[in-house]
Design an enzyme around this catalytic site. Structure first.
Site, PDB file in Angstrom:
ATOM      1  N   SER A 121       0.797  -1.237   0.000  1.00 44.13           N
ATOM      2  CA  SER A 121       0.000   0.000   0.000  1.00 44.13           C
ATOM      3  C   SER A 121       0.830   1.287   0.000  1.00 44.13           C
ATOM      4  O   SER A 121       0.513   2.207  -0.760  1.00 44.13           O
ATOM      5  CB  SER A 121      -0.958   0.015   1.182  1.00 44.13           C
ATOM      6  OG  SER A 121      -1.981  -0.899   0.951  1.00 44.13           O
ATOM      7  N   ALA A 176       6.359  -0.828   3.600  1.00 46.24           N
ATOM      8  CA  ALA A 176       5.338  -1.181   4.595  1.00 46.24           C
ATOM      9  C   ALA A 176       5.947  -1.613   5.921  1.00 46.24           C
ATOM     10  O   ALA A 176       5.299  -1.541   6.954  1.00 46.24           O
ATOM     11  CB  ALA A 176       4.466  -2.315   4.055  1.00 46.24           C
ATOM     12  N   ASN A 233       8.384  -7.038  11.662  1.00 45.82           N
ATOM     13  CA  ASN A 233       7.370  -6.004  11.405  1.00 45.82           C
ATOM     14  C   ASN A 233       6.023  -6.446  12.007  1.00 45.82           C
ATOM     15  O   ASN A 233       5.916  -7.564  12.517  1.00 45.82           O
ATOM     16  CB  ASN A 233       7.277  -5.766   9.888  1.00 45.82           C
ATOM     17  CG  ASN A 233       6.597  -6.921   9.203  1.00 45.82           C
ATOM     18  OD1 ASN A 233       6.866  -8.071   9.517  1.00 45.82           O
ATOM     19  ND2 ASN A 233       5.707  -6.625   8.299  1.00 45.82           N
ATOM     20  N   CYS A 282       3.084  -7.676  11.066  1.00 47.39           N
ATOM     21  CA  CYS A 282       2.390  -8.953  10.783  1.00 47.39           C
ATOM     22  C   CYS A 282       3.336 -10.140  10.748  1.00 47.39           C
ATOM     23  O   CYS A 282       2.937 -11.276  10.426  1.00 47.39           O
ATOM     24  CB  CYS A 282       1.596  -8.814   9.502  1.00 47.39           C
ATOM     25  SG  CYS A 282       0.426  -7.446   9.605  1.00 47.39           S
ATOM     26  N   GLU A 325       5.917 -11.057   8.856  1.00 50.59           N
ATOM     27  CA  GLU A 325       6.533 -11.654   7.664  1.00 50.59           C
ATOM     28  C   GLU A 325       7.958 -11.189   7.404  1.00 50.59           C
ATOM     29  O   GLU A 325       8.645 -11.757   6.571  1.00 50.59           O
ATOM     30  CB  GLU A 325       5.651 -11.429   6.421  1.00 50.59           C
ATOM     31  CG  GLU A 325       5.569  -9.999   5.892  1.00 50.59           C
ATOM     32  CD  GLU A 325       4.490  -9.175   6.575  1.00 50.59           C
ATOM     33  OE1 GLU A 325       4.071  -9.552   7.681  1.00 50.59           O
ATOM     34  OE2 GLU A 325       4.077  -8.149   6.001  1.00 50.59           O
ATOM     35  N   PRO A 352       0.492 -10.317   4.334  1.00 57.61           N
ATOM     36  CA  PRO A 352      -0.957 -10.587   4.477  1.00 57.61           C
ATOM     37  C   PRO A 352      -1.762 -10.139   3.251  1.00 57.61           C
ATOM     38  O   PRO A 352      -2.808 -10.688   2.977  1.00 57.61           O
ATOM     39  CB  PRO A 352      -1.353  -9.771   5.699  1.00 57.61           C
ATOM     40  CG  PRO A 352      -0.166  -9.058   6.193  1.00 57.61           C
ATOM     41  CD  PRO A 352       1.019  -9.419   5.356  1.00 57.61           C
ATOM     42  N   THR A 353      -1.297  -9.137   2.567  1.00 57.65           N
ATOM     43  CA  THR A 353      -1.986  -8.532   1.410  1.00 57.65           C
ATOM     44  C   THR A 353      -3.418  -8.116   1.748  1.00 57.65           C
ATOM     45  O   THR A 353      -4.318  -8.229   0.905  1.00 57.65           O
ATOM     46  CB  THR A 353      -1.989  -9.465   0.161  1.00 57.65           C
ATOM     47  OG1 THR A 353      -2.851 -10.589   0.386  1.00 57.65           O
ATOM     48  CG2 THR A 353      -0.597  -9.970  -0.175  1.00 57.65           C
ATOM     49  N   GLY A 354      -3.609  -7.636   2.970  1.00 59.45           N
ATOM     50  CA  GLY A 354      -4.940  -7.270   3.457  1.00 59.45           C
ATOM     51  C   GLY A 354      -5.695  -6.329   2.532  1.00 59.45           C
ATOM     52  O   GLY A 354      -6.867  -6.576   2.223  1.00 59.45           O
ATOM     53  N   THR A 355      -5.069  -5.266   2.083  1.00 55.03           N
ATOM     54  CA  THR A 355      -5.774  -4.319   1.225  1.00 55.03           C
ATOM     55  C   THR A 355      -5.558  -4.611  -0.255  1.00 55.03           C
ATOM     56  O   THR A 355      -6.487  -4.539  -1.049  1.00 55.03           O
ATOM     57  CB  THR A 355      -5.312  -2.877   1.512  1.00 55.03           C
ATOM     58  OG1 THR A 355      -5.221  -2.708   2.911  1.00 55.03           O
ATOM     59  CG2 THR A 355      -6.292  -1.876   0.946  1.00 55.03           C
ATOM     60  N   ILE A 356      -4.332  -4.942  -0.626  1.00 55.33           N
ATOM     61  CA  ILE A 356      -4.093  -5.110  -2.068  1.00 55.33           C
ATOM     62  C   ILE A 356      -4.837  -6.321  -2.634  1.00 55.33           C
ATOM     63  O   ILE A 356      -5.199  -6.323  -3.807  1.00 55.33           O
ATOM     64  CB  ILE A 356      -2.589  -5.124  -2.439  1.00 55.33           C
ATOM     65  CG1 ILE A 356      -1.842  -6.251  -1.745  1.00 55.33           C
ATOM     66  CG2 ILE A 356      -1.947  -3.766  -2.171  1.00 55.33           C
ATOM     67  CD1 ILE A 356      -0.436  -6.478  -2.315  1.00 55.33           C
TER      68      ILE A 356
HETATM   69  N1  UDP Z   1       0.658  -2.522   7.679  1.00 58.28           N
HETATM   70  C1  UDP Z   1       0.463  -1.379   8.451  1.00 58.28           C
HETATM   71  N2  UDP Z   1      -0.817  -0.951   8.704  1.00 58.28           N
HETATM   72  C2  UDP Z   1      -1.905  -1.596   8.231  1.00 58.28           C
HETATM   73  C3  UDP Z   1      -1.715  -2.761   7.454  1.00 58.28           C
HETATM   74  C4  UDP Z   1      -0.421  -3.184   7.192  1.00 58.28           C
HETATM   75  O1  UDP Z   1       1.416  -0.763   8.894  1.00 58.28           O
HETATM   76  O2  UDP Z   1      -3.046  -1.150   8.494  1.00 58.28           O
HETATM   77  C5  UDP Z   1       2.046  -2.972   7.383  1.00 58.28           C
HETATM   78  C6  UDP Z   1       2.517  -4.097   8.280  1.00 58.28           C
HETATM   79  O3  UDP Z   1       3.915  -4.019   8.453  1.00 58.28           O
HETATM   80  C7  UDP Z   1       2.176  -5.314   7.475  1.00 58.28           C
HETATM   81  C8  UDP Z   1       2.531  -4.846   6.082  1.00 58.28           C
HETATM   82  O4  UDP Z   1       2.114  -3.472   6.080  1.00 58.28           O
HETATM   83  O5  UDP Z   1       2.895  -6.423   7.884  1.00 58.28           O
HETATM   84  C9  UDP Z   1       1.884  -5.566   4.967  1.00 58.28           C
HETATM   85  O6  UDP Z   1       0.493  -5.672   5.200  1.00 58.28           O
HETATM   86  P1  UDP Z   1      -0.517  -5.979   4.013  1.00 58.28           P
HETATM   87  O7  UDP Z   1       0.115  -6.953   3.094  1.00 58.28           O
HETATM   88  O8  UDP Z   1      -1.838  -6.337   4.600  1.00 58.28           O
HETATM   89  O9  UDP Z   1      -0.614  -4.550   3.303  1.00 58.28           O
HETATM   90  P2  UDP Z   1      -1.305  -4.056   1.940  1.00 58.28           P
HETATM   91  O10 UDP Z   1      -0.177  -3.701   1.026  1.00 58.28           O
HETATM   92  O11 UDP Z   1      -2.205  -5.107   1.416  1.00 58.28           O
HETATM   93  O12 UDP Z   1      -2.071  -2.840   2.336  1.00 58.28           O
END
Ligand code: UDP
Length: 560
Positions: A57, A72, A253, A255, A257, A397-401
């Site tokens: 993100s 991140a 970090n 999560c 990973e 985790p790729t929570g948002t992407i």
């Molecule tokens: N992370 C963060 N805040 C959030 C979500 C994620 O700082 O609200 C950081 C955290 O270090 C996590 C990393 O971003 O381990 C990757 O998270 P994720 O893959 O879910 O992020 P995306 O790129 O999908 O937003």
């Protein structure tokens, strides 16, 4: 897979910058900010717009903007001085503001009750300082786009370990922290030998003795109760430390990973495996090509990154770690007819991760020949093979992407094949996984259903899945069909761990994954899972027992 309005709400809440209308604008901005030439720009743009590869993100939010902070993951050292502790808090606040997450190991802070020479007072201990970090994070809120995320770690050999383990017992405490205990092999050997009566440490001031059993039971109890603390395996992490000459790793970090050295940061990017399936077959060449492109992409992110403080710039440029990973794994498996909880399925996953890591190493080697190795290359594990990056692969985790790409997240199994999603204005969508829908219709056709009758029957199954999250109890559907379309909760927890282990075999850093357990799982199950993870060579493990937390992040019927 997600309806456009869901994607739009994510985009406008998180990624769109002033003057940008849609995802194409974002991809254009990011590709132009990173690419060195037109050909590269076109490759980056195509990979993102086709949702085959997305960076983390912060890169999507900040590339080509004044902020320019693209990573991140961060880890910050916390020394045992008031100055140092509050410096770390300030550094963390600066990182949160730009969308990054921070990990801290608080073990250097002297235990509660120890003397403070300069004031003749007594120390308040690491957990009390963690409380201040938590409050600071609440205030920052990551520039309004991303909630501040922290990892708080304490080594199992720190005298305040029992208080740390139960720090999140009360729901809502330390809400901006994931907490993890860093355990070592010595401790795990005693646990495996059931030496629970053995005194593990003696507290300085009081002389209080703490046994292996007290710590272990505390950890297991916490996990069973609400999924925390997580566990990190210190020795396994350091057996794979790519730059041992720079020191040992004791922090990850938020999560988990990315195990990183003090002040290191890491940029992540994930390949959507579902987008590499073409007409029912997996396109290996496309995967290799995407892995090469992504390695170059992430290496360029280090080059163009605006680092929040000089120490981070220095530590990151010394090792140039990148975190290339995967998402849409379960989606791809379903498209290929592979069960998540099968030997065949795991063999395929292992092969995919091997291809990605091998290709990333090749590309990093090619980059090293052209641009030079990472500066700490001598004395690293790579000393006989020139590479530009000390570590290349991870699983985020790729929570948002993954929401943006409309695919299953990371290596997680799908939570439900039909669920409700609300967008920011409260409009409700029932989302049915398209691979599931198609396979269901196909199965019904095979059973002799057609036309309206088939639609009606499919509707019944979908409603059932939407209500209960599973169709394992729909006895009239074939065992083969039900066997393939299992969800996170249908899949036994041991199989979750086996999947994490099969990816870890080829992943340089670590893996973010939740081991889902049913509500009926016992404390013994939790203990067994931790031991299994340690024996299989995982670097850490996070367990979640269904229904054990009030603020369930991913509710069955309603996501978000
Ligand atoms: N992370 C963060 N805040 C959030 C979500 C994620 O700082 O609200 C950081 C955290 O270090 C996590 C990393 O971003 O381990 C990757 O998270 P994720 O893959 O879910 O992020 P995306 O790129 O999908 O937003």
């Amino acid at each position: 897979m997600n309806p456009p309005s869901v994607v739009d709400s994510i985009l406008s809440a998180r990624y769109l910058r002033k003057g940008e209308k849609d995802f194409t604008d974002i991809c254009r901005r990011v590709a132009s900010a990173l690419a060195d030439d037109e050909n590269e720009r076109a490759r980056f743009y195509e990979a993102m717009i086709s949702l085959r590869f997305l960076p983390n993100s912060p890169t999507l939010m900040n590339a080509g903007t004044e902020i320019g902070q693209l990573s991140a993951c961060f880890t910050l050292p916390v020394p045992d001085t008031i100055d140092g502790i509050f410096d770390a808090m300030k550094e963390g606040a600066i990182i949160h503001k730009t969308g990054g997450g921070t990990g801290y190991n608080f073990s250097h802070i002297r235990p509660e009750g120890s003397p403070v020479q300069s004031t003749d007072g007594v120390a308040s201990g690491p957990i009390s300082f963690m409380r201040v970090f938590n409050a600071a994070t609440d205030v920052i809120k990551q520039g309004g786009r991303r909630r501040g995320a922290n990892m708080g770690i304490l080594n199992v050999w720190h005298p305040d370990i029992l208080a740390f383990i139960s720090a999140k017992k009360k729901e809502g405490e330390f809400s901006n922290f994931n907490i993890s205990v860093m355990v070592n092999d010595k401790f795990m050997d005693l646990v495996a030998a059931k030496s629970f009566e053995t005194v593990w440490l003696t507290k300085g001031g009081t002389g209080e003795k703490i046994t292996v059993g007290q710590i272990w039971n505390g950890i297991v109890e916490g996990i069973w109760k609400n999924g925390e603390p997580g566990i990190l395996f210190y020795d396994e992490i350091n057996r794979h430390n790519p730059t041992p000459q720079l020191g040992e790793i004791d922090t990850t970090n938020p999560c988990g990973e990315q195990p990183l050295l003090p002040y290191e940061s890491c940029v992540l990017g994930s390949i959507n495996l579902a987008a590499c399936v073409r007409e029912g077959a997996f396109d290996e060449d496309l995967l290799r090509d995407t892995s090469r492109m992504a390695t170059r992409f992430l290496d360029l992110v280090i080059e163009k990154n605006v680092f929040p403080i000089p120490q981070i710039a220095e530590a990151t440029r010394k090792t140039r770690k990148i975190g290339l990973g995967v998402m849409g794994v379960h989606d791809a498996m379903l498209m290929l007819g592979l069960s998540y909880d099968s030997e065949k399925g795991r063999a395929w996953c292992e092969w995919v991760m091997k291809v990605i890591t091998e290709t990333a190493i090749e590309e990093s080697h090619r980059l090293a020949e052209k641009l030079g190795t990472f500066p700490a290359w001598q004395g690293s594990i790579w000393k006989d093979y020139e590479v530009r990056n000390a570590a290349m692969t991870t699983v985020a985790p790729t929570g948002t992407i993954s929401l943006l790409a409309g695919c299953s997240s990371g290596i997680e199994p799908i939570f439900s094949f039909a669920y409700t999603r609300k967008n920011t204005v409260g409009k409700v969508f029932v989302i049915v996984n398209p691979v599931f829908k198609e396979a269901l219709l196909h199965t019904l056709t095979g059973m002799g259903y057609a036309g309206d009758e088939r639609e009606k029957k499919a509707g019944e199954v979908i409603s059932h899945v939407h209500e209960t999250g599973s169709m394992q109890d729909v006895a009239w559907l074939s065992a083969e069909f039900r066997g393939l379309f299992k969800t996170a909760l249908d899949i036994p927890w041991r199989e979750h761990i086996l999947m994490q282990a099969c990816f870890q075999k080829y992943v340089h850093a670590s893996i973010s994954k939740t081991i889902n357990m049913p509500g009926s799982a016992t404390k013994d199950d939790c203990a067994e899972a931790l031991l299994m993870a340690w024996k299989l060579g995982l670097k850490g493990i996070t367990i979640y027992r269904t229904g054990s937390r009030e603020d369930v992040v991913l509710a069955l019927k309603e996501k978000e």
